[in-house]
Each structure stands twice: as structure tokens, then as C-alpha cells.
Design a protein around this motif. Structure first.
Motif, PDB file in Angstrom:
ATOM      1  N   ARG A 196       0.858  -1.178   0.000  1.00 27.20           N
ATOM      2  CA  ARG A 196       0.000   0.000   0.000  1.00 27.20           C
ATOM      3  C   ARG A 196       0.893   1.227   0.000  1.00 27.20           C
ATOM      4  N   GLU A 197       0.568   2.154  -0.827  1.00 29.21           N
ATOM      5  CA  GLU A 197       1.402   3.347  -0.930  1.00 29.21           C
ATOM      6  C   GLU A 197       0.545   4.595  -0.770  1.00 29.21           C
ATOM      7  N   SER A 198       1.121   5.590  -0.130  1.00 24.21           N
ATOM      8  CA  SER A 198       0.459   6.883  -0.063  1.00 24.21           C
ATOM      9  C   SER A 198       1.540   7.953  -0.113  1.00 24.21           C
ATOM     10  N   SER A 199       1.140   9.153  -0.388  1.00 30.84           N
ATOM     11  CA  SER A 199       2.121  10.236  -0.500  1.00 30.84           C
ATOM     12  C   SER A 199       1.951  11.222   0.642  1.00 30.84           C
ATOM     13  N   ARG A 200       3.031  11.861   1.008  1.00 29.55           N
ATOM     14  CA  ARG A 200       2.947  12.915   2.012  1.00 29.55           C
ATOM     15  C   ARG A 200       3.885  14.045   1.599  1.00 29.55           C
ATOM     16  N   VAL A 201       3.426  15.249   1.834  1.00 31.65           N
ATOM     17  CA  VAL A 201       4.284  16.408   1.568  1.00 31.65           C
ATOM     18  C   VAL A 201       5.346  16.442   2.645  1.00 31.65           C
ATOM     19  N   SER A 202       6.582  16.655   2.232  1.00 32.71           N
ATOM     20  CA  SER A 202       7.680  16.604   3.189  1.00 32.71           C
ATOM     21  C   SER A 202       8.455  17.922   3.202  1.00 32.71           C
ATOM     22  N   ASN A 203       8.200  18.708   4.235  1.00 30.45           N
ATOM     23  CA  ASN A 203       8.970  19.938   4.382  1.00 30.45           C
ATOM     24  C   ASN A 203      10.409  19.639   4.771  1.00 30.45           C
ATOM     25  N   GLY A 204      10.583  18.528   5.463  1.00 26.64           N
ATOM     26  CA  GLY A 204      11.933  18.123   5.861  1.00 26.64           C
ATOM     27  C   GLY A 204      12.795  17.837   4.644  1.00 26.64           C
ATOM     28  N   LEU A 205      12.223  17.119   3.677  1.00 24.52           N
ATOM     29  CA  LEU A 205      12.963  16.796   2.458  1.00 24.52           C
ATOM     30  C   LEU A 205      13.296  18.073   1.687  1.00 24.52           C
ATOM     31  N   LYS A 206      12.325  18.969   1.637  1.00 27.60           N
ATOM     32  CA  LYS A 206      12.514  20.244   0.935  1.00 27.60           C
ATOM     33  C   LYS A 206      13.702  20.998   1.548  1.00 27.60           C
ATOM     34  N   GLU A 207      13.719  21.049   2.865  1.00 27.63           N
ATOM     35  CA  GLU A 207      14.792  21.745   3.582  1.00 27.63           C
ATOM     36  C   GLU A 207      16.136  21.015   3.405  1.00 27.63           C
ATOM     37  N   PHE A 208      16.064  19.705   3.417  1.00 27.64           N
ATOM     38  CA  PHE A 208      17.257  18.861   3.222  1.00 27.64           C
ATOM     39  C   PHE A 208      17.901  19.196   1.875  1.00 27.64           C
ATOM     40  N   LEU A 209      17.064  19.254   0.829  1.00 28.65           N
ATOM     41  CA  LEU A 209      17.573  19.540  -0.516  1.00 28.65           C
ATOM     42  C   LEU A 209      18.086  20.969  -0.605  1.00 28.65           C
ATOM     43  N   TRP A 210      17.402  21.862   0.087  1.00 31.73           N
ATOM     44  CA  TRP A 210      17.844  23.264   0.086  1.00 31.73           C
ATOM     45  C   TRP A 210      19.248  23.375   0.683  1.00 31.73           C
ATOM     46  N   ASN A 211      19.501  22.585   1.716  1.00 32.67           N
ATOM     47  CA  ASN A 211      20.820  22.600   2.348  1.00 32.67           C
ATOM     48  C   ASN A 211      21.899  22.008   1.453  1.00 32.67           C
ATOM     49  N   LEU A 212      21.486  21.126   0.559  1.00 32.32           N
ATOM     50  CA  LEU A 212      22.465  20.481  -0.320  1.00 32.32           C
ATOM     51  C   LEU A 212      22.598  21.209  -1.658  1.00 32.32           C
ATOM     52  N   ASP A 213      21.783  22.214  -1.843  1.00 33.93           N
ATOM     53  CA  ASP A 213      21.790  22.950  -3.106  1.00 33.93           C
ATOM     54  C   ASP A 213      23.171  23.570  -3.353  1.00 33.93           C
ATOM     55  N   GLY A 214      23.648  23.415  -4.562  1.00 31.82           N
ATOM     56  CA  GLY A 214      24.929  24.016  -4.916  1.00 31.82           C
ATOM     57  C   GLY A 214      26.125  23.197  -4.496  1.00 31.82           C
ATOM     58  N   LEU A 215      25.865  22.010  -3.993  1.00 30.85           N
ATOM     59  CA  LEU A 215      26.965  21.163  -3.537  1.00 30.85           C
ATOM     60  C   LEU A 215      27.752  20.582  -4.710  1.00 30.85           C
ATOM     61  N   GLY A 216      27.099  20.521  -5.861  1.00 31.54           N
ATOM     62  CA  GLY A 216      27.762  19.911  -7.019  1.00 31.54           C
ATOM     63  C   GLY A 216      27.669  18.410  -6.913  1.00 31.54           C
ATOM     64  N   ARG A 217      28.816  17.764  -6.988  1.00 27.03           N
ATOM     65  CA  ARG A 217      28.809  16.300  -6.948  1.00 27.03           C
ATOM     66  C   ARG A 217      28.978  15.816  -5.504  1.00 27.03           C
ATOM     67  N   GLY A 218      27.871  15.769  -4.800  1.00 29.03           N
ATOM     68  CA  GLY A 218      27.910  15.375  -3.393  1.00 29.03           C
ATOM     69  C   GLY A 218      27.828  13.872  -3.208  1.00 29.03           C
ATOM     70  N   THR A 219      28.024  13.467  -1.974  1.00 26.37           N
ATOM     71  CA  THR A 219      27.918  12.035  -1.665  1.00 26.37           C
ATOM     72  C   THR A 219      26.802  11.837  -0.649  1.00 26.37           C
ATOM     73  N   LEU A 220      25.983  10.848  -0.920  1.00 31.61           N
ATOM     74  CA  LEU A 220      24.801  10.609  -0.088  1.00 31.61           C
ATOM     75  C   LEU A 220      24.796   9.156   0.392  1.00 31.61           C
ATOM     76  N   LEU A 221      24.454   8.983   1.646  1.00 31.41           N
ATOM     77  CA  LEU A 221      24.281   7.641   2.190  1.00 31.41           C
ATOM     78  C   LEU A 221      22.806   7.434   2.496  1.00 31.41           C
ATOM     79  N   ASP A 222      22.208   6.477   1.810  1.00 32.01           N
ATOM     80  CA  ASP A 222      20.788   6.175   2.020  1.00 32.01           C
ATOM     81  C   ASP A 222      20.697   4.912   2.868  1.00 32.01           C
ATOM     82  N   LEU A 223      20.145   5.049   4.056  1.00 31.87           N
ATOM     83  CA  LEU A 223      20.090   3.908   4.967  1.00 31.87           C
ATOM     84  C   LEU A 223      18.750   3.170   4.906  1.00 31.87           C
ATOM     85  N   GLY A 224      17.962   3.488   3.904  1.00 32.77           N
ATOM     86  CA  GLY A 224      16.712   2.756   3.679  1.00 32.77           C
ATOM     87  C   GLY A 224      16.910   1.718   2.594  1.00 32.77           C
TER      88      GLY A 224
END
Lengths: 254, 179
Positions: free
Chosen positions: A51-79
Motif C-alpha cells: 500500500r502506498e500513499s504520499s505525504r508532503v515533506s517539508n523536511g525533504l525540501k529543507e534537506f535539498l535546500w541545504n544540499l543545493d549548490g553542492l555539485g557532486r555530493g555524496t549521499l548515504l541512504d540507509l533505507g
């Protein structure tokens, strides 16, 4: 009662389920040509539709804003390794590492129980230290093994709620070492004990897809604000967003 | 329901290379007709079937299906490698295309494409141009996507040469084989 039952983990729970495979990462919208079609999942067991549902994520928005302009960054996804999440970040130039910590934790517990059973079966004195501290140390020796300061961002999701408190504490300490100065952690915490088990994937810069999944691990505890701050005390900035669905999204900037 | 016939044949889709139902041999080249020496089917490929264990280096330019155990190195310069649902590979893999339905412990370089199916479990870095991950697949490693690489004349020439040499069988060049 077995060790796993005490922790509330049912061995043999259906692992994962299939759904339509998304567009390949790096395919730039090209249609698949030639070769075997990857969508034909033919497995011995097939889990029920998720079952899938969507949720608006202000946290994700802020997360991406913080990474904006990083260029080639490195991300660790623990999911789990979702195609959509990996595509999302890879298309934005990130080098992504994926490690499903909750799955690893479950596998670890199953393995530990096997070792314990084997040791007690021998009727001899066994030297397997089963204290939570020792177990946490053993788990983290086998997981999250990366060089220090190797990531700009970590997707921690809500997995701290599902780990033993000592493992969670030690893991946050290890993650702090793996993050570069200025690096960002995106975490989620349930405000009350979750009824089901969910995993999350990134759909777009402001939307997360919530996928109800078979239970990998039961929730261990509900963290209060003070406890969260203590866990992340080495981070200079903390931002939290509380959703209507009792989920708190938090950003921690090192 | 769809794909029922796949389940019957050890859960292998017909279009996957190296269905062991067709080629149970350890490491086999495409079957040939004795009278003419021509391949019976150009699509059949080599197979390391379930219960077979190989330690060493496997190289070749054909497609290969692995449903057994391989430990060492797998190098199929221009071929496609499929790790079947029972396959366990502890090796670095280099191939044109890699499909994982079993377990791989090692780095995977799939020049054109890597596919992780729902039963796939990979512990190692992935490097490819295109990556497809089905829900349920487990990945523990880094993903590197190389896109838009211009093909230089040298590479083209090498590709052409590899194409003409496609009749070469997959071979185990070092190591031991145990059943």
C-alpha cells in the motif's frame, strides 16, 4: 520464548514485494530495447501488493535546500534501495551509497539467535556476550563501514525508532564521524508508537511516498524531543517539522 | 496468469540467457548439430548450474547464466551475465550487461546495464550506464552511473573486434572446479 520473539521479530516474514520497475537510472527516458525484460519477477514467494500513499515533506525540501549548490555530493541512504530515490539523487549529481540498516539489523538478530542456540546446545560455557552493548558493538562492526568524513548527506529515515536504543545511540555517533563538517542528516521520528511498518521513497523535491511493508522490526521506542536533542548533541543545527500523521521530520546539520 | 510457464522452468524467463533447463552442463558452449557443426540456437548460452561450484577466474565473450557458486572473478567482455535465483557469486563482475536475481558479493561493472530483480541481493559497488532496481532487491554499496560517454574510434574498433570474435566459448582459465 526465543530471543527473536522477545524482540517481536517474526522470522520468515515475507521480504519485500514487487511492483512495476521504474525507468532505469541513467536512461534519460529512453525506452528499453532488446534484452530480457526486467519486469517479469518470477519468485517462489511474492508478497502482497504494497500500500502506498504520499505525504508532503517539508523536511525533504529543507534537506535539498541545504544540499543545493553542492555539485557532486555524496549521499548515504540507509533505507531500502528504491529506484525512485536513487534516480532522484543520482540525476542531481550525487554519488549514492545504499545500505538497508533495518534489514541488516534483522539479519543480524537472526544470526545472533542461531549462534546463541548453537552455543547453548553444546551445553558448554559459551562466551557470546549477549548484553545490549556487546550486541550493538558487534552489529556496528559489520555495518556502516565507511571512511570518516565521506558523506555530505545521510537519509536516516525513521530507523532509529526501530533499533535498540544502545544501537541507535552508537549508530548516530558513528554517522557523525562519517559526515563531513556541514553535512546534513534527514531523520524521522514517530510521535507515538507506529501501528504498521513503513518505508519511504522520494518522489519529487517535496513529496515522499510512504510504502506500507511487512514488518522487519517492531518499533522499540518513541523518542521525546529532549532525547532526540541528546542523541544529536554534536550537531550545530536542528530543525524539526511535525506532520499531521504523527511523524516528525528532523534535519541535523553537523 | 502471465509468466506461468516461467515458474515451471525453474522460474526462469524464456528470454533470459542460459536457462539451465536447456543446458545443464557446467560450463557449456551452445549446442551444435553434429552433422553441420552449426549452432542449434544462436540464443542459447553457457551455464553454471545449481550445485556447481567454481573457484577461479571465468572469462569469455558470450552470455553466461550462473545458478551455482562462483568465487573469484567473472569477466565477460561483451556478454551478458545472469545470476539466477540460486546463484551465489563472490567475485568482481565485468560484463556488458548484468542481471542479478541471486546473491552477489563483489563489485559489478555492467557496461551498458545492470538489473537487480526483486530476489537480487548485492553487497558491492555498482558501475553502469543504466541501472534498474526492482522493489524488494537488496543493495549494499555505492552506485556510479556513467552517462553520455562518447565512444572513441579505438573503443569502436575494439567493440567490432569483440563482435567478430563472439563465437569464443566461456572458459575457466584458472582455479578449480568442484561439484
Amino acid at each position: 520464548m526465543s530471543f527473536l520473539n522477545k524482540l517481536g521479530i517474526g522470522v520468515g516474514a515475507a521480504a519485500g514485494a514487487r511492483s512495476e520497475i521504474p525507468r532505469a537510472i541513467g536512461s534519460s527516458g529512453r525506452t528499453r530495447t532488446g534484452g530480457p525484460a526486467p519486469v517479469a519477477a518470477v519468485g517462489a514467494t511474492r508478497a502482497p501488493e504494497l500500500r502506498e500513499s504520499s505525504r508532503v515533506s517539508n523536511g525533504l525540501k529543507e534537506f535539498l535546500w541545504n544540499l543545493d549548490g553542492l555539485g557532486r555530493g555524496t549521499l548515504l541512504d540507509l533505507g531500502p534501495a528504491w529506484q525512485t530515490t536513487l534516480s532522484f539523487f543520482i540525476e542531481r549529481g550525487f554519488r549514492v551509497s545504499s545500505e538497508d540498516i533495518l534489514r541488516a539489523w534483522k539479519d543480524f538478530l537472526v544470526e545472533e539467535e542461531g549462534k546463541l542456540r548453537e552455543a547453548t546446545g553444546r551445553a558448554a560455557q559459551h562466551n557470546l556476550d549477549v548484553t545490549p552493548a556487546a550486541r550493538a558493538a558487534r552489529f556496528l562492526e559489520a555495518n556502516l563501514q565507511y571512511p570518516n568524513s565521506s558523506f555530505d548527506a545521510v537519509l536516516l529515515w525513521d530507523l532509529l525508532d526501530y533499533l535498540e536504543p544502545l544501537v541507535a545511540k552508537q549508530m548516530v555517533a558513528n554517522l557523525t564521524e562519517l559526515l563531513r563538517p556541514g553535512g546534513v542528516v534527514f531523520a524521522m521520528f514517530h510521535s507515538k508508537k507506529p501501528e504498521g511498518f513503513q518505508r519511504y521513497r522520494v518522489v519529487d523535491p517535496t513529496t515522499l511516498q510512504v510504502v506500507s511493508s511487512p514488518v522487519l522490526c517492531p518499533a522499540q521506542r518513541v523518542y521525546q524531543n529532549r532525547e532526540i536533542q541528546d542523541l544529536f548533541s554534536r550537531y550545530r543545527t536542528v530543525k524539526s517539522f511535525v506532520g499531521r500523521d504523527q511523524l516528525r521530520e528532523s534535519l541535523f546539520i553537523k | 496468469m502471465w509468466k506461468k510457464e516461467d515458474v515451471k522452468s525453474q522460474g526462469l524467463p524464456e528470454n533470459l540467457p542460459g536457462n539451465p533447463a536447456n543446458s545443464p552442463a557446467l560450463v557449456s558452449s551452445p549446442p551444435r548439430e553434429a552433422s553441420t557443426g552449426l549452432p542449434v540456437s544462436s540464443k542459447s548460452s553457457a551455464c553454471i548450474s545449481q550445485g556447481i561450484r567454481i573457484k577461479g577466474e571465468v572469462t569469455g565473450s558470450e552470455d553466461l547464466f550462473v545458478d551455482g557458486h562462483v568465487e573469484g572473478k567473472l569477466n565477460l567482455s561483451n556478454g551478458s551475465l545472469t545470476v539466477g535465483p540460486n546463484g551465489e557469486v563472490k567475485a568482481d563482475i565485468f560484463a556488458r550487461e548484468v542481471i542479478v536475481r541471486g546473491r552477489v558479493d563483489g563489485k559489478i561493472v555492467g557496461r551498458e546495464k545492470i538489473q537487480l530483480w526483486s530476489t537480487g541481493n548485492v553487497a558491492g559497488d555498482l558501475q553502469t550506464e543504466r541501472l534498474m532496481i526492482e522493489d524488494g532487491a537488496v543493495l549494499r554499496g555505492r552506485v556510479e552511473i556513467e552517462t553520455g560517454k562518447p565512444i572513441d574510434k579505438h573503443t569502436e574498433a575494439r567493440s567490432a573486434a569483440a563482435g567478430t570474435a563472439k563465437s569464443g566459448a566461456v572458459s575457466v582459465i584458472t582455479g578449480s572446479v568442484a561439484n
